[in-house]
Scaffold this active site. Structure first.
Site, PDB file in Angstrom:
ATOM      1  N   CYS A  59     -70.956 -35.357  -9.530  1.00  0.00           N
ATOM      2  CA  CYS A  59     -72.341 -35.288  -9.500  1.00  0.00           C
ATOM      3  C   CYS A  59     -73.102 -35.023  -8.563  1.00  0.00           C
ATOM      4  O   CYS A  59     -72.671 -34.426  -7.630  1.00  0.00           O
ATOM      5  CB  CYS A  59     -72.538 -37.164  -9.929  1.00  0.00           C
ATOM      6  N   CYS A 114     -72.338 -35.993  -4.669  1.00  0.00           N
ATOM      7  CA  CYS A 114     -71.190 -35.381  -4.399  1.00  0.00           C
ATOM      8  C   CYS A 114     -71.863 -34.124  -3.427  1.00  0.00           C
ATOM      9  O   CYS A 114     -71.231 -33.830  -2.476  1.00  0.00           O
ATOM     10  CB  CYS A 114     -70.148 -34.915  -5.446  1.00  0.00           C
ATOM     11  N   ASP A 125     -95.692 -14.026 -19.207  1.00  0.00           N
ATOM     12  CA  ASP A 125     -95.109 -12.826 -19.726  1.00  0.00           C
ATOM     13  C   ASP A 125     -96.121 -12.580 -21.052  1.00  0.00           C
ATOM     14  O   ASP A 125     -96.765 -13.296 -21.581  1.00  0.00           O
ATOM     15  CB  ASP A 125     -93.884 -12.979 -20.113  1.00  0.00           C
ATOM     16  N   ASP A 182     -90.032 -15.189 -22.637  1.00  0.00           N
ATOM     17  CA  ASP A 182     -89.043 -15.242 -23.717  1.00  0.00           C
ATOM     18  C   ASP A 182     -87.924 -14.219 -23.474  1.00  0.00           C
ATOM     19  O   ASP A 182     -86.958 -14.370 -24.545  1.00  0.00           O
ATOM     20  CB  ASP A 182     -89.798 -15.258 -25.004  1.00  0.00           C
ATOM     21  N   ASP A 214     -87.166 -11.857 -18.273  1.00  0.00           N
ATOM     22  CA  ASP A 214     -87.733 -12.909 -17.812  1.00  0.00           C
ATOM     23  C   ASP A 214     -87.110 -13.850 -17.013  1.00  0.00           C
ATOM     24  O   ASP A 214     -87.191 -14.696 -16.199  1.00  0.00           O
ATOM     25  CB  ASP A 214     -88.782 -13.597 -18.920  1.00  0.00           C
TER      26      ASP A 214
END
Length: 843
Positions: free
Chosen positions: A14, A17, A512, A710, A714
């Site tokens: 996790c 840690c 974008d 998209d 990018d």
């Protein structure tokens, strides 16, 4: 000398840690910087090798309770492979042995004459391997091939750890549900006068009490579901830290073992106190474990982005030497090699065209929808697709120097730099846990000194139970689950709590252009007819374009369909790369193309020059059409804005956000689109690997930045941004690197996503404040002996209920300003933009 190494670490489960290891390594003299990535299972460490050794660093990691295999000192795979390939090619060796430092396993790169069907890509390091000699694993029904054992372990371990955590969550949640059902049944059928602990559900077994049933049900939850918390607490103590794991372990184990004593050794407990708190422990473990599983699942999904980027690279290349074409593994290409790429093939590496003409689809790298014309001296980008002509080119960049490799590197670095901030509950725990322990011990000592051991024991347990972090532990996951669920209903996916934190502080939205603001595909916007009607002009153009695979051809054919124009067959079709097309329609010679094409055919077009120049100034592509040498007119095509783009940008501005367009397209086209949608600041002509740098520069100016995109191009910018927002219509890689993913192709969901993030974060902070305040205020009451354990447990449950109830109100929270809602409703009533979602009641 400062040395940078990547050390493999096993046993991380996790985010705590990561914090434990970083805290431990920062105490080592000579360590300059450290960054731990639990998803990859590795730490990037910079240290002064004159002060400390790598073995000492590994030893410190082991002292913190984790494994650090001696065989792991990772180098950059692309550079290493390029070196080995060069060694093999220069010295004529058919097989070079590749070894990671200290690794027992070796793997052999495929020879240059390998059968292309036997080649595969290592999903971890991206190297090309021969299936016959590579390490093979079948995972999830799919075959994977690895260059060495360490890569196989890296690929397998995250899945194994996530599945193990999923099993623990299943045990915990199932147990809590069973407990809830049985609890209701018990209260409905409980005999009058019997206590819950001593009541025997089976009359024939009077000694088998309800308390024993609870013990049997809760014990698996306590030690199977709760095991990660105990391991985390142990490691935190070894690192001399107090964290959430220690808080959970302390509270749940106290409630559990106290209850065990009540059930099995009641004589050790005051006669008037026979209540058990098994359910308290089980509920804490189940809720917090569920939140941890959600976080780990999201983090594992994010790491898949780099693997998908690696998969874009072609496995083979066609090498041209002495007029002979030879297929070789793409990783063996050297700078200066002459390569051939045929129509439909992917370009194996970056280079410069020597011979041939073609168009290349660079959308996956640049994001631009229109193919780019290529001829002698044109630059090529590896992993893009050659469309319609044969190209001969010279490799200019290979391996880790290519544009795609740079994008991969930037995504990795940005994801590492944007690792989740240390949770507020961990920071609170570092102070809260020691304070609770001191309070409980002090309470026990004081009451013991007064001579009342019964009150001392009960008050000690009450302090620990009332401070048990159920509400604190579920404060974040409950709000996150409700917020994520609300977003999912609206097509907005939020990938983690850290993005909610950052979205609340956003100052700049970078958009974008292609596919984000615009539709991402060209369409016919203007028809200028001279000696024919518009429909006749489009009919001829669509007929001649039927034989073309160019995206502009598809746009012309679509325009004919939308107008209901008949399209006849074309004969003698010929595409002239970079210029236009020619053919015969109804026995008449038809030409469709640019100025250079018409000039080469001796056709005059100057009387339409002003029309063409005006359209081109708006960023549109102009094509002239002639029939039997006569100019009939021209067509203009462009990638147009989406219907809601302008309104969405207006909303973002009204929220006090600065909106910027960032695109690889030319400035003229970018400015034309920006003007249509109301964007004042445009940054154009930016290459994919430069976009992340633009975002980083804004961040260095102290701004909190979101990137909306998209495309693959990018992805570095999405990863670098404080909040990356990916459109669901885009590439899988963009979606994996985005912190918020929009299912629909609508910029207005960016507005809703930001409002949802702000609302969810507000609920999380309210929950944390309530939970901490409630526990802190109740501790003195418990210490004074005014709360027995059962009342403390009930009070803690009430605290948890209030947190859950507060989080549930997110379902009715408005996701846009009131002024915008009023305006939107007015437009809807006037027949304008339709309401997509019903607006819930105000909260």
């Amino acid at each position: 000398m400062i040395t940078d190494v990547t050390v493999r670490i096993e046993g991380m489960s996790c985010h705590s840690c990561e914090i434990n290891i970083e805290a431990a390594l920062r105490t080592v003299p000579g360590v300059r910087s450290v960054s731990v990535d639990g998803t990859k299972g590795e730490a990037q460490v910079a240290f002064d090798d004159a002060i400390v050794t790598l073995d000492a660093i590994r030893s410190k990691i082991r002292d913190a309770g984790y494994e650090a295999p001696d065989s792991e000192e990772k180098r950059s795979p692309p550079k290493l492979f390029a070196f080995l390939s060069r060694d093999r090619r220069v010295h004529g060796r058919s097989n070079a042995q590749m070894t990671h430092a200290g690794s027992r396993n070796t793997s052999h790169p495929p020879p240059s004459d390998s059968d292309p069907s036997m080649l595969a890509r290592d999903p971890v390091c991206g190297m090309t391997v021969d299936k016959r000699t590579a390490i093979h694993r079948q995972i999830g029904g799919r075959d994977y091939y690895f260059c060495m054992d360490s890569c196989a372990r890296t690929f397998e371990n995250p899945e194994k750890e996530l599945k193990a955590l999923k099993r623990r969550v299943t045990v915990a949640i199932s147990g809590v549900l069973i407990l809830a059902v049985l609890r209701v049944a018990v209260f409905l059928g409980l005999a009058a006068g019997a206590t819950l602990v001593t009541w025997a559900p089976i009359p024939s077994l009077p000694w088998f009490t309800w308390g024993m049933w609870l013990f049997l049900l809760v014990t698996p939850i306590q030690f199977v579901g709760g095991w990660p918390f105990y391991v985390g607490a142990y490691r935190a103590l070894k690192s001399r830290r107090a964290n959430m794991d220690l808080l959970i372990s302390m509270g749940t184990l106290t409630a559990y073992f106290y209850s065990v004593v009540v059930v099995f050794a009641p004589s050790l407990v005051p006669v008037d106190e026979k209540n058990v708190y098994f359910e308290v422990s089980a509920i804490i473990i189940a809720f917090v474990l569920l939140g941890r599983f959600m976080e780990d699942y999201i983090r594992q999904r994010s790491s898949a982005a780099v693997r998908k980027l690696m998969d874009l690279r072609p496995l083979t290349a066609t090498l041209l030497r002495d007029g002979v074409e030879t297929t070789v593994p793409a990783d063996q290409v050297m700078v200066g090699d002459t390569l051939v790429v045929k129509p439909g093939e992917k370009i194996p590496t970056d280079g410069v065209v020597i011979e041939g003409q073609s168009t290349v689809d660079e959308k996956m790298i640049t994001g631009e929808s229109l193919p780019v014309e290529k001829s002698a001296s044109s630059e090529l980008v590896g992993a893009t697709t050659n469309l319609n002509g044969r190209l001969v080119f010279r490799a200019s960049r290979v391996g880790s120097d290519t544009a795609l490799s740079q994008i991969i590197k930037m995504v990795e670095e940005a994801q590492a730099n944007n690792a989740p901030i240390q949770r507020l509950v961990d920071r609170v725990s570092a102070v809260f846990v020691p304070a609770v322990l001191l309070s409980a011990v002090a309470t026990f000592i004081v009451w013991t000194l007064t001579g009342d051991l019964t009150i001392a024991v009960l008050s000690f347990v009450a302090v620990l139970i009332i401070s048990c972090p159920c509400a604190l532990g579920i404060a974040t996951p409950t709000a996150l689950m409700v917020g994520v669920g609300r977003g999912a209903e609206m097509g907005i996916l939020i990938r983690g709590g850290e993005y909610l934190e950052r979205a609340r502080k956003l100052q700049v939205i970078v958009l974008d252009k292609t596919g984000t603001i615009t539709r991402g595909e060209p369409k016919v916007t203007d028809v200028v007819a001279v000696e024919a009607t518009e429909n006749e002009l489009i009919s001829y153009a669509a007929a001649i374009e039927q034989g073309s695979e160019h995206p502009l051809a598809a746009a012309v054919i679509e325009a004919a369909k939308s107008r209901g124009v008949g399209v006849g067959p074309a004969e003698e079709f010929e595409a002239v790369s970079g210029s236009g097309v020619r053919g015969t329609v109804k026995g008449r010679k038809v030409l469709l193309g640019n100025r250079a094409f018409l000039e080469g055919e001796g056709v005059q077009y100057h009387h339409l020059d002003n029309n063409a120049a005006g359209l081109e100034s708006e960023g549109k592509t102009v094509m002239f059409l002639t029939v039997d040498g006569r100019l009939l007119g021209l067509l203009a095509l462009a990638d147009t804005p989406k219907p809601n783009s302008a309104h969405a940008i207006e909303q973002l501005k009204s929220m006090g956000l600065e909106v910027i367009m960032l695109t690889g397209d030319n400035e003229r086209t970018a400015m034309a689109i920006a003007k249509q949608v109301g964007i004042e600041r445009v940054i154009a002509g930016v290459r994919p690997w430069e976009k992340a740098g633009v975002i980083k520069k804004m961040q260095q100016e102290g701004k909190v930045v979101s990137m909306v995109g998209d495309g693959i191009n990018d992805s570095p910018a999405l990863a670098q941004a404080d909040v990356g927002i990916a459109l669901g219509s885009g590439s899988d890689i963009a979606k994996e690197t985005g912190g918020i993913v929009l299912i629909r192709d609508d910029l207005e969901d960016v507005v809703r996503g930001i409002w949802l993030s702000r609302a969810t974060m507000r609920k999380i902070r309210q929950n944390l404040a309530w939970a901490l305040g409630y526990n802190t205020a109740a501790i003195p009451i418990a210490a004074l002996g005014l709360l027995n354990p059962i009342i403390a447990a009930a009070a803690m449950s009430l605290s948890s209920l209030s947190v859950v109830t507060n989080a549930a109100t997110l379902k009715k929270t408005r996701l846009e300003p009131k002024a915008q809602r009023v305006a939107k409703k007015a437009r809807s009533l006037a027949g304008g933009i339709e309401e997509v979602y019903p607006v819930p009641a105000e909260t």
